[in-house]
Design a protein around this motif. Sequence first.
Motif, PDB file in Angstrom:
ATOM      1  N   MET A 167       0.831  -1.199   0.000  1.00 17.81           N
ATOM      2  CA  MET A 167       0.000   0.000   0.000  1.00 17.81           C
ATOM      3  C   MET A 167       0.872   1.257   0.000  1.00 17.81           C
ATOM      4  O   MET A 167       0.575   2.235  -0.681  1.00 17.81           O
ATOM      5  N   GLN A 168       1.946   1.207   0.760  1.00 20.83           N
ATOM      6  CA  GLN A 168       2.857   2.345   0.827  1.00 20.83           C
ATOM      7  C   GLN A 168       3.506   2.598  -0.532  1.00 20.83           C
ATOM      8  O   GLN A 168       3.594   3.740  -0.999  1.00 20.83           O
ATOM      9  N   ALA A 169       3.956   1.520  -1.184  1.00 19.19           N
ATOM     10  CA  ALA A 169       4.572   1.665  -2.507  1.00 19.19           C
ATOM     11  C   ALA A 169       3.559   2.149  -3.529  1.00 19.19           C
ATOM     12  O   ALA A 169       3.873   2.963  -4.405  1.00 19.19           O
ATOM     13  N   ALA A 170       2.315   1.683  -3.430  1.00 20.24           N
ATOM     14  CA  ALA A 170       1.276   2.130  -4.360  1.00 20.24           C
ATOM     15  C   ALA A 170       1.015   3.616  -4.202  1.00 20.24           C
ATOM     16  O   ALA A 170       0.798   4.339  -5.181  1.00 20.24           O
ATOM     17  N   GLY A 171       1.046   4.105  -2.958  1.00 23.24           N
ATOM     18  CA  GLY A 171       0.807   5.511  -2.724  1.00 23.24           C
ATOM     19  C   GLY A 171       1.887   6.399  -3.304  1.00 23.24           C
ATOM     20  O   GLY A 171       1.632   7.553  -3.675  1.00 23.24           O
ATOM     21  N   GLU A 172       3.113   5.875  -3.408  1.00 22.72           N
ATOM     22  CA  GLU A 172       4.228   6.643  -3.954  1.00 22.72           C
ATOM     23  C   GLU A 172       4.326   6.541  -5.473  1.00 22.72           C
ATOM     24  O   GLU A 172       5.095   7.278  -6.095  1.00 22.72           O
ATOM     25  N   ALA A 173       3.555   5.614  -6.077  1.00 27.20           N
ATOM     26  CA  ALA A 173       3.715   5.335  -7.504  1.00 27.20           C
ATOM     27  C   ALA A 173       2.942   6.282  -8.405  1.00 27.20           C
ATOM     28  O   ALA A 173       3.226   6.369  -9.597  1.00 27.20           O
ATOM     29  N   SER A 200       7.333   0.987 -11.888  1.00 21.89           N
ATOM     30  CA  SER A 200       7.742   0.236 -10.697  1.00 21.89           C
ATOM     31  C   SER A 200       8.822  -0.798 -10.971  1.00 21.89           C
ATOM     32  O   SER A 200       9.304  -1.445 -10.038  1.00 21.89           O
ATOM     33  N   ALA A 201       9.217  -0.975 -12.231  1.00 19.11           N
ATOM     34  CA  ALA A 201      10.174  -2.041 -12.567  1.00 19.11           C
ATOM     35  C   ALA A 201      11.508  -1.861 -11.848  1.00 19.11           C
ATOM     36  O   ALA A 201      12.190  -2.837 -11.520  1.00 19.11           O
ATOM     37  N   GLY A 202      11.890  -0.606 -11.588  1.00 21.90           N
ATOM     38  CA  GLY A 202      13.148  -0.361 -10.895  1.00 21.90           C
ATOM     39  C   GLY A 202      13.170  -0.907  -9.490  1.00 21.90           C
ATOM     40  O   GLY A 202      14.251  -1.162  -8.937  1.00 21.90           O
ATOM     41  N   LEU A 203      11.991  -1.117  -8.893  1.00 26.12           N
ATOM     42  CA  LEU A 203      11.918  -1.680  -7.549  1.00 26.12           C
ATOM     43  C   LEU A 203      12.159  -3.182  -7.548  1.00 26.12           C
ATOM     44  O   LEU A 203      12.247  -3.793  -6.482  1.00 26.12           O
ATOM     45  N   LEU A 204      12.261  -3.770  -8.749  1.00 26.04           N
ATOM     46  CA  LEU A 204      12.466  -5.218  -8.857  1.00 26.04           C
ATOM     47  C   LEU A 204      13.888  -5.577  -9.274  1.00 26.04           C
ATOM     48  O   LEU A 204      14.173  -6.738  -9.571  1.00 26.04           O
ATOM     49  N   VAL A 205      14.787  -4.602  -9.311  1.00 24.90           N
ATOM     50  CA  VAL A 205      16.173  -4.885  -9.666  1.00 24.90           C
ATOM     51  C   VAL A 205      16.815  -5.715  -8.554  1.00 24.90           C
ATOM     52  O   VAL A 205      16.645  -5.414  -7.365  1.00 24.90           O
ATOM     53  N   GLU A 206      17.518  -6.757  -8.957  1.00 26.31           N
ATOM     54  CA  GLU A 206      18.161  -7.624  -7.970  1.00 26.31           C
ATOM     55  C   GLU A 206      19.188  -6.837  -7.158  1.00 26.31           C
ATOM     56  O   GLU A 206      19.924  -6.012  -7.706  1.00 26.31           O
ATOM     57  N   PRO A 207      19.284  -7.075  -5.860  1.00 26.27           N
ATOM     58  CA  PRO A 207      20.276  -6.377  -5.040  1.00 26.27           C
ATOM     59  C   PRO A 207      21.690  -6.864  -5.370  1.00 26.27           C
ATOM     60  O   PRO A 207      21.857  -7.932  -5.971  1.00 26.27           O
ATOM     61  N   LEU A 218       7.577 -10.813  -6.571  1.00 29.52           N
ATOM     62  CA  LEU A 218       7.049 -11.022  -7.916  1.00 29.52           C
ATOM     63  C   LEU A 218       6.602  -9.693  -8.510  1.00 29.52           C
ATOM     64  O   LEU A 218       6.811  -9.430  -9.691  1.00 29.52           O
ATOM     65  N   LEU A 219       5.956  -8.851  -7.707  1.00 24.79           N
ATOM     66  CA  LEU A 219       5.583  -7.482  -8.088  1.00 24.79           C
ATOM     67  C   LEU A 219       5.877  -6.580  -6.895  1.00 24.79           C
ATOM     68  O   LEU A 219       5.728  -7.001  -5.738  1.00 24.79           O
ATOM     69  N   ALA A 220       6.271  -5.342  -7.187  1.00 27.13           N
ATOM     70  CA  ALA A 220       6.565  -4.400  -6.106  1.00 27.13           C
ATOM     71  C   ALA A 220       5.322  -3.664  -5.632  1.00 27.13           C
ATOM     72  O   ALA A 220       5.321  -3.059  -4.557  1.00 27.13           O
ATOM     73  N   LEU A 221       4.258  -3.697  -6.434  1.00 24.53           N
ATOM     74  CA  LEU A 221       2.988  -3.052  -6.110  1.00 24.53           C
ATOM     75  C   LEU A 221       1.880  -4.106  -6.170  1.00 24.53           C
ATOM     76  O   LEU A 221       2.097  -5.216  -6.682  1.00 24.53           O
ATOM     77  N   PRO A 222       0.691  -3.797  -5.675  1.00 27.60           N
ATOM     78  CA  PRO A 222      -0.416  -4.749  -5.802  1.00 27.60           C
ATOM     79  C   PRO A 222      -0.713  -5.064  -7.261  1.00 27.60           C
ATOM     80  O   PRO A 222      -0.532  -4.226  -8.148  1.00 27.60           O
ATOM     81  N   ALA A 223      -1.190  -6.265  -7.519  1.00 33.06           N
ATOM     82  CA  ALA A 223      -1.617  -6.648  -8.871  1.00 33.06           C
ATOM     83  C   ALA A 223      -3.022  -6.126  -9.111  1.00 33.06           C
ATOM     84  O   ALA A 223      -3.947  -6.455  -8.360  1.00 33.06           O
ATOM     85  N   VAL A 224      -3.177  -5.310 -10.143  1.00 32.02           N
ATOM     86  CA  VAL A 224      -4.500  -4.782 -10.477  1.00 32.02           C
ATOM     87  C   VAL A 224      -5.149  -5.571 -11.603  1.00 32.02           C
ATOM     88  O   VAL A 224      -6.333  -5.392 -11.897  1.00 32.02           O
ATOM     89  N   ALA A 225      -4.382  -6.433 -12.264  1.00 32.36           N
ATOM     90  CA  ALA A 225      -4.917  -7.278 -13.332  1.00 32.36           C
ATOM     91  C   ALA A 225      -4.157  -8.596 -13.352  1.00 32.36           C
ATOM     92  O   ALA A 225      -2.959  -8.640 -13.060  1.00 32.36           O
TER      93      ALA A 225
END
Length: 332
Positions: A167-173, A200-207, A218-225
């Motif tokens: 929810m926090q990440a969605a609010g910033e997106a 949001s793809a940048g939030l999925l870059v491997e550390p 799998l996703l950094a934000l909620p799945a909407v579809a």
Amino acid sequence: MGPERSDRVGRRRVVAVAAAIAAALVVALVVAVPRLLPGLAPDERAATPAVDPTCVARADAPVGEVGVQPAAWVRFCPLADEGAAQRVRHPQGVVTGDLAASVAASLAETQDGRPECTPFQETPGPTGLFRIEVGLADGRVAEIAGDTGCSARDQVLFAQLETTLLMQAAGEAGPPGAMPAPVTCPSELTTVRTNADGASAGLLVEPPRERWQSTVPLLALPAVAADVCAYRGDGRRREPVDQWQVGLPVAETVRSAATTRVWLGAVADCEPDPGATSYVVVLTDATGTARTLAIDTTRCSTVQAAVGTPPVDTYLGLAEPGLVRLVQRSRP
């Protein structure tokens, strides 16, 4: 009623409670995400306290302090090397301020009386090990370790923090886009042809550590579809037979289940079932980032996923029957 039957009934009640709480969390997410998505102007955002980005090697506060002492921040942390093969994937980020105190209080309530690891169903291994750190206001750190395959309460513990971070990440997106056009189903069961990168793809870059230790979600934000492609047959004789698309809340429920209802790292030797229906599931968030799962029910329900940015085909483990049923029944 004998003790064995009583134990089974008790477990069913715990599972039912966990399912109800998880459903409530999904509903809260559906209601809260639209409110969060517009975001706040910079001058309306509270200053974020500094948080050491390095997870501690050893907690120095007992877990009983969570919910008793004020909490300054809460986050997930990677596992030690020996548990990495069964780590559950989780959102990155940290919860701070008043929200951290609220999350810590919820975690403490769920943690209170949590049983020792007594799985409520047969599994070939841990469903998902996780570690939560709670930074107390006095500078000490407490740790809550769990296994989503161990108990219903562990599943709720994980969902409480995961939902808050999503929810926090969605609010910033920023505001969500329109529902994506239905995908073109690939001709074979694969995860590499139906992925897309949004904001949001940048939030999925491997550390910058070994990939096998990564906890990138799998996703950094909620799945909407969620687009589902259904296949019949086995191997080269496989062919698409159906497809459909669903939105919230079903899409987010599928994403959540794909995170916690896979026997991570597990392998099995079973008889092939060429008559079973297998699935490619494409999960898309509000920014257009899409990542793909492939569930091969003809081969012990093995699960592959496109993980990270750029997406890499990754073996996750074996799908629990509940995950397969959820995908099957998601058709509108």
